[in-house]
Write a protein that holds these residues in place. Structure first.
Motif, PDB file in Angstrom:
ATOM      1  N   ALA A 135      -8.679  19.329  -2.776  1.00 34.61           N
ATOM      2  CA  ALA A 135      -9.812  18.476  -2.389  1.00 34.61           C
ATOM      3  C   ALA A 135      -9.500  17.010  -2.687  1.00 34.61           C
ATOM      4  O   ALA A 135     -10.395  16.240  -3.052  1.00 34.61           O
ATOM      5  N   LEU A 136      -8.266  16.627  -2.488  1.00 35.86           N
ATOM      6  CA  LEU A 136      -7.810  15.276  -2.813  1.00 35.86           C
ATOM      7  C   LEU A 136      -8.644  14.200  -2.132  1.00 35.86           C
ATOM      8  O   LEU A 136      -8.963  13.170  -2.737  1.00 35.86           O
ATOM      9  N   ASP A 137      -8.986  14.422  -0.861  1.00 35.50           N
ATOM     10  CA  ASP A 137      -9.684  13.395  -0.084  1.00 35.50           C
ATOM     11  C   ASP A 137     -11.188  13.616  -0.017  1.00 35.50           C
ATOM     12  O   ASP A 137     -11.878  12.911   0.725  1.00 35.50           O
ATOM     13  N   ASP A 138     -11.693  14.578  -0.782  1.00 32.13           N
ATOM     14  CA  ASP A 138     -13.089  14.958  -0.620  1.00 32.13           C
ATOM     15  C   ASP A 138     -14.026  14.380  -1.660  1.00 32.13           C
ATOM     16  O   ASP A 138     -15.225  14.227  -1.398  1.00 32.13           O
ATOM     17  N   THR A 139     -13.513  14.107  -2.851  1.00 27.71           N
ATOM     18  CA  THR A 139     -14.361  13.578  -3.906  1.00 27.71           C
ATOM     19  C   THR A 139     -13.639  12.462  -4.645  1.00 27.71           C
ATOM     20  O   THR A 139     -12.427  12.274  -4.497  1.00 27.71           O
ATOM     21  N   SER A 140     -14.392  11.763  -5.484  1.00 29.05           N
ATOM     22  CA  SER A 140     -13.790  10.705  -6.304  1.00 29.05           C
ATOM     23  C   SER A 140     -12.801  11.272  -7.308  1.00 29.05           C
ATOM     24  O   SER A 140     -11.950  10.534  -7.829  1.00 29.05           O
ATOM     25  N   LEU A 141     -12.876  12.573  -7.607  1.00 28.61           N
ATOM     26  CA  LEU A 141     -11.912  13.182  -8.515  1.00 28.61           C
ATOM     27  C   LEU A 141     -10.489  13.035  -7.984  1.00 28.61           C
ATOM     28  O   LEU A 141      -9.539  12.895  -8.762  1.00 28.61           O
ATOM     29  N   GLY A 142     -10.327  13.099  -6.660  1.00 32.55           N
ATOM     30  CA  GLY A 142      -9.012  12.909  -6.072  1.00 32.55           C
ATOM     31  C   GLY A 142      -8.468  11.521  -6.341  1.00 32.55           C
ATOM     32  O   GLY A 142      -7.279  11.358  -6.637  1.00 32.55           O
ATOM     33  N   ASP A 143      -9.337  10.510  -6.274  1.00 32.58           N
ATOM     34  CA  ASP A 143      -8.908   9.143  -6.575  1.00 32.58           C
ATOM     35  C   ASP A 143      -8.500   9.025  -8.043  1.00 32.58           C
ATOM     36  O   ASP A 143      -7.509   8.359  -8.378  1.00 32.58           O
ATOM     37  N   ASP A 144      -9.280   9.669  -8.921  1.00 34.52           N
ATOM     38  CA  ASP A 144      -8.947   9.631 -10.341  1.00 34.52           C
ATOM     39  C   ASP A 144      -7.608  10.312 -10.604  1.00 34.52           C
ATOM     40  O   ASP A 144      -6.772   9.795 -11.362  1.00 34.52           O
ATOM     41  N   ALA A 145      -7.389  11.468  -9.994  1.00 35.38           N
ATOM     42  CA  ALA A 145      -6.124  12.182 -10.181  1.00 35.38           C
ATOM     43  C   ALA A 145      -4.954  11.350  -9.669  1.00 35.38           C
ATOM     44  O   ALA A 145      -3.889  11.289 -10.302  1.00 35.38           O
ATOM     45  N   ARG A 146      -5.146  10.713  -8.532  1.00 38.81           N
ATOM     46  CA  ARG A 146      -4.077   9.877  -7.977  1.00 38.81           C
ATOM     47  C   ARG A 146      -3.747   8.725  -8.929  1.00 38.81           C
ATOM     48  O   ARG A 146      -2.571   8.430  -9.195  1.00 38.81           O
ATOM     49  N   ALA A 147      -4.778   8.068  -9.457  1.00 33.83           N
ATOM     50  CA  ALA A 147      -4.553   6.917 -10.338  1.00 33.83           C
ATOM     51  C   ALA A 147      -3.798   7.327 -11.600  1.00 33.83           C
ATOM     52  O   ALA A 147      -2.862   6.639 -12.030  1.00 33.83           O
ATOM     53  N   VAL A 148      -4.180   8.446 -12.195  1.00 32.07           N
ATOM     54  CA  VAL A 148      -3.507   8.901 -13.416  1.00 32.07           C
ATOM     55  C   VAL A 148      -2.077   9.320 -13.109  1.00 32.07           C
ATOM     56  O   VAL A 148      -1.134   8.971 -13.840  1.00 32.07           O
ATOM     57  N   ALA A 149      -1.885  10.049 -12.020  1.00 32.57           N
ATOM     58  CA  ALA A 149      -0.545  10.520 -11.673  1.00 32.57           C
ATOM     59  C   ALA A 149       0.392   9.357 -11.365  1.00 32.57           C
ATOM     60  O   ALA A 149       1.531   9.327 -11.861  1.00 32.57           O
ATOM     61  N   LEU A 184      -6.658  12.400 -17.530  1.00 31.91           N
ATOM     62  CA  LEU A 184      -7.631  12.501 -16.446  1.00 31.91           C
ATOM     63  C   LEU A 184      -9.021  12.799 -16.992  1.00 31.91           C
ATOM     64  O   LEU A 184     -10.013  12.202 -16.553  1.00 31.91           O
ATOM     65  N   VAL A 185      -9.105  13.723 -17.944  1.00 30.29           N
ATOM     66  CA  VAL A 185     -10.411  14.051 -18.526  1.00 30.29           C
ATOM     67  C   VAL A 185     -11.026  12.815 -19.165  1.00 30.29           C
ATOM     68  O   VAL A 185     -12.217  12.517 -18.970  1.00 30.29           O
ATOM     69  N   ALA A 186     -10.243  12.079 -19.929  1.00 32.05           N
ATOM     70  CA  ALA A 186     -10.768  10.874 -20.581  1.00 32.05           C
ATOM     71  C   ALA A 186     -11.247   9.860 -19.553  1.00 32.05           C
ATOM     72  O   ALA A 186     -12.309   9.234 -19.728  1.00 32.05           O
ATOM     73  N   ARG A 187     -10.508   9.703 -18.485  1.00 36.30           N
ATOM     74  CA  ARG A 187     -10.903   8.738 -17.449  1.00 36.30           C
ATOM     75  C   ARG A 187     -12.233   9.142 -16.817  1.00 36.30           C
ATOM     76  O   ARG A 187     -13.151   8.318 -16.693  1.00 36.30           O
ATOM     77  N   ILE A 188     -12.344  10.405 -16.409  1.00 36.96           N
ATOM     78  CA  ILE A 188     -13.545  10.860 -15.718  1.00 36.96           C
ATOM     79  C   ILE A 188     -14.747  10.887 -16.655  1.00 36.96           C
ATOM     80  O   ILE A 188     -15.869  10.548 -16.265  1.00 36.96           O
ATOM     81  N   ALA A 189     -14.515  11.266 -17.912  1.00 32.65           N
ATOM     82  CA  ALA A 189     -15.629  11.375 -18.858  1.00 32.65           C
ATOM     83  C   ALA A 189     -16.127  10.035 -19.361  1.00 32.65           C
ATOM     84  O   ALA A 189     -17.272   9.941 -19.818  1.00 32.65           O
ATOM     85  N   ASP A 190     -15.306   8.995 -19.269  1.00 26.05           N
ATOM     86  CA  ASP A 190     -15.683   7.696 -19.842  1.00 26.05           C
ATOM     87  C   ASP A 190     -15.990   6.600 -18.826  1.00 26.05           C
ATOM     88  O   ASP A 190     -16.603   5.587 -19.171  1.00 26.05           O
ATOM     89  N   GLN A 191     -15.555   6.768 -17.573  1.00 24.16           N
ATOM     90  CA  GLN A 191     -15.722   5.663 -16.630  1.00 24.16           C
ATOM     91  C   GLN A 191     -17.188   5.506 -16.223  1.00 24.16           C
ATOM     92  O   GLN A 191     -17.982   6.442 -16.332  1.00 24.16           O
ATOM     93  N   PRO A 192     -17.570   4.312 -15.742  1.00 30.57           N
ATOM     94  CA  PRO A 192     -18.994   4.056 -15.449  1.00 30.57           C
ATOM     95  C   PRO A 192     -19.581   4.969 -14.376  1.00 30.57           C
ATOM     96  O   PRO A 192     -20.714   5.436 -14.512  1.00 30.57           O
ATOM     97  N   ALA A 193     -18.838   5.216 -13.286  1.00 32.58           N
ATOM     98  CA  ALA A 193     -19.399   5.973 -12.160  1.00 32.58           C
ATOM     99  C   ALA A 193     -19.169   7.466 -12.343  1.00 32.58           C
ATOM    100  O   ALA A 193     -18.085   7.912 -12.741  1.00 32.58           O
ATOM    101  N   ALA A 194     -20.196   8.243 -12.042  1.00 35.01           N
ATOM    102  CA  ALA A 194     -20.080   9.699 -12.100  1.00 35.01           C
ATOM    103  C   ALA A 194     -19.264  10.209 -10.920  1.00 35.01           C
ATOM    104  O   ALA A 194     -19.203   9.558  -9.862  1.00 35.01           O
ATOM    105  N   PRO A 195     -18.619  11.366 -11.052  1.00 40.20           N
ATOM    106  CA  PRO A 195     -17.918  11.955  -9.902  1.00 40.20           C
ATOM    107  C   PRO A 195     -18.861  12.137  -8.717  1.00 40.20           C
ATOM    108  O   PRO A 195     -20.050  12.433  -8.891  1.00 40.20           O
ATOM    109  N   SER A 196     -18.316  11.964  -7.525  1.00 37.79           N
ATOM    110  CA  SER A 196     -19.162  12.034  -6.329  1.00 37.79           C
ATOM    111  C   SER A 196     -18.355  12.516  -5.136  1.00 37.79           C
ATOM    112  O   SER A 196     -17.121  12.413  -5.101  1.00 37.79           O
ATOM    113  N   TRP A 197     -19.084  13.059  -4.150  1.00 37.08           N
ATOM    114  CA  TRP A 197     -18.486  13.414  -2.871  1.00 37.08           C
ATOM    115  C   TRP A 197     -18.256  12.164  -2.051  1.00 37.08           C
ATOM    116  O   TRP A 197     -19.025  11.191  -2.142  1.00 37.08           O
TER     117      TRP A 197
END
Length: 504
Positions: A381-395, A479-492
């Motif tokens: 789901a790389l292109d489907d949610t903001s989680l994909g952007d977070d994973a890309r940035a960390v990787a 990745l967990v630290a980034r998603i759990a601490d950043q201002p915006a919540a995960p989103s579609w």
């Protein structure tokens, strides 16, 4: 289990792990020691509903508690028990023209309630079993080549077509041409498990899976060359229709019982009250296959990389945090019943101990094989949610490229515990080690799927690339630290094609 045995079990597992070179990184060593505790023989493969799974669940709950996580299961406990029912093949004989087929090695079936106890029927070979190629197969057992190639019927389409034509059963040849995930023989056992009250569909033709090597015995006397048929089917070439002369017979005895098996759930509260309703679920599946049909003399399917190592990674993250929260809350989930159809994750999503509206995302750990260098990572789901952007940035920060799933025909997105979350409209992601075509990494990956996947050889003695394990574990915790601490919540993402397919 004897209390003395229980106390010494972790020491036994560590001794097993010590028989091979250990990683130099202390954190990776600690992760592997926890993996050894969960996947040594003393846990007996952690089959859903087994005593081994119960021991493993208690170990996970104990480690979560000592790490300062709060219980998030039922009744103030760390456990959410999932009620299930199972049907198992207790005894079976299968033959063609009086010649026996070896169950689990030559032929396999998934039992369902209400299926006939005996079969005695003529055979019909119908190539790929497209509806317009079946002809008159009423009362026959229809042999179909189980190709995954585009332009040919899917497994579901073959079954529907045979049922509509009046066939009594389907024998699907496991396609050796499906190189991305080759057929695995023997099967561990023949057992179907489902959530209590939701039995599997029992109507329709009886379904078997055939080892391609056994086709010659099944069509003996037909004048057809089994090797040529298998080669043509594997290549997607045209296949004939004919009726083998010898009858198919089976005698089946099933047993049924009710079982239950626990999810292990633990909570790390967040530190920002404004994000309290944005829980991030971190999941991996605790269950494995347990004891099964022996392979090379070994009958315990330990499930070390699938998925004990990644329950261990959840434990290590909890222990490193030692009760210190991120801005968002985390729910640590070791699900049961994944190997039986994502049952624990499905139960949790339908009976969440945290209000579903307060779950912001799921990051699932499965299908991860640190057996070659981590240079390329498939992100579901790389292109489907903001989680994909977070994973890309960390990787990218780690020098790792990311990619979409290059093998969608395997349907991996829907085969692991992130899928029930996605079906519920919750952003979710998961990861697979990637490789370049023709590379040594691809060779290692393919070899593991031939010799390790869902086999006893997925154990503590298999080759591991320790640097790759260290790299992925660091990717996950970052990745967990980034998603759990950043201002915006995960989103579609508004343009997500995946979200548009989810029932609302």
């Amino acid at each position: 289990m004897n209390p003395i045995v229980r106390r010494i079990a972790p020491l036994c597992c560590l001794a097993l792990a010590a028989q091979r070179p250990l990683p130099s990184d202390p954190e990776t060593r600690a992760w592997w020691a926890t993996t050894a505790d969960l996947s040594g023989d003393v846990m007996e493969g952690r089959d859903t509903g087994s005593s081994g799974h119960e021991r493993a669940a208690r170990l996970v709950a104990d480690r979560f508690a000592k790490a300062g996580l709060k219980p998030a299961g039922d009744g103030g406990s760390y456990f959410q028990r999932v009620p299930m029912h199972e049907v198992r093949v207790e005894r079976i004989s299968v033959s063609v023209g009086g010649r026996p087929l070896r169950f689990l090695h030559d032929i396999m079936m998934n039992p369902v309630p209400g299926m006939p106890a005996t079969l005695d029927a003529a055979l019909a070979y119908r190539g790929y079993c497209a509806a317009d190629a079946l002809g008159d197969v009423r009362g026959r057992i229809v042999i179909c080549h189980g190709t995954h190639r585009a332009g040919h019927p899917s497994d579901a389409e073959r079954t529907v077509a045979v049922q509509a034509a009046g066939g009594a059963g389907v024998v699907t040849i496991a396609d050796p041409g499906f190189a991305v995930e080759p057929p695995r023989w023997p099967f561990a056992y023949a057992r179907t498990v489902w959530i209590a009250g939701k039995p599997p569909e029992a109507r329709g033709p009886v379904r078997f899976t055939l080892n391609a090597d056994a086709l010659a015995a099944v069509i003996a006397g037909s004048g057809r060359d089994a090797a040529r048929l298998i080669a043509a089917g594997a290549a997607g070439q045209p296949l004939p229709s004919f009726d083998p002369p010898r009858p198919f017979r089976a005698s089946i005895r099933l047993t049924q019982r009710s079982i239950d098996s626990p999810n292990v759930l633990a909570f790390l509260p967040g530190t920002d009250p404004s994000m309290a309703a944005q829980t991030i679920v971190l999941s991996a599946h605790l269950d494995g296959y347990g004891p099964g049909e022996p392979v090379a003399g070994d009958r315990i399917y330990n499930g070390t990389l699938d998925d004990a190592a990644y329950v261990a990674l959840l434990i290590r993250l909890a222990e490193r945090r030692a009760g210190k929260g991120f801005r968002r809350p985390l729910l640590f989930a070791a699900f049961t019943g994944e190997e039986k159809g994502l049952l624990g994750a499905r139960w949790f999503v339908d009976h969440s101990t945290v209000a579903k509206s307060r779950i912001a995302a799921d990051i699932n750990l499965d299908q991860i094989r640190p057996i070659f260098p981590l240079k390329l990572l498939t992100v579901h789901a790389l292109d489907d949610t903001s989680l994909g952007d977070d994973a890309r940035a960390v990787a990218v920060a780690m020098g790792v490229e990311v990619q979409r799933d290059p093998e969608p025909e395997r349907n991996l997105l829907r085969r692991a515990d992130q899928w029930p979350f996605i079906q519920a409209g919750i952003p979710a992601t998961a990861f697979v080690f990637g490789y370049r075509a023709g590379s040594e990494s691809e060779r290692i990956y393919r070899q593991w799927y031939r010799t390790g996947y869902h086999k006893p050889q997925d154990d503590l003695d298999q080759p591991i690339d320790w640097q790759a394990a260290t790299d992925f574990n660091r990717f996950f915790t970052t990745l967990v630290a980034r998603i759990a601490d950043q201002p915006a919540a995960p989103s579609w993402k508004p343009a997500s094609s995946l979200r548009s397919q989810i029932p609302r």
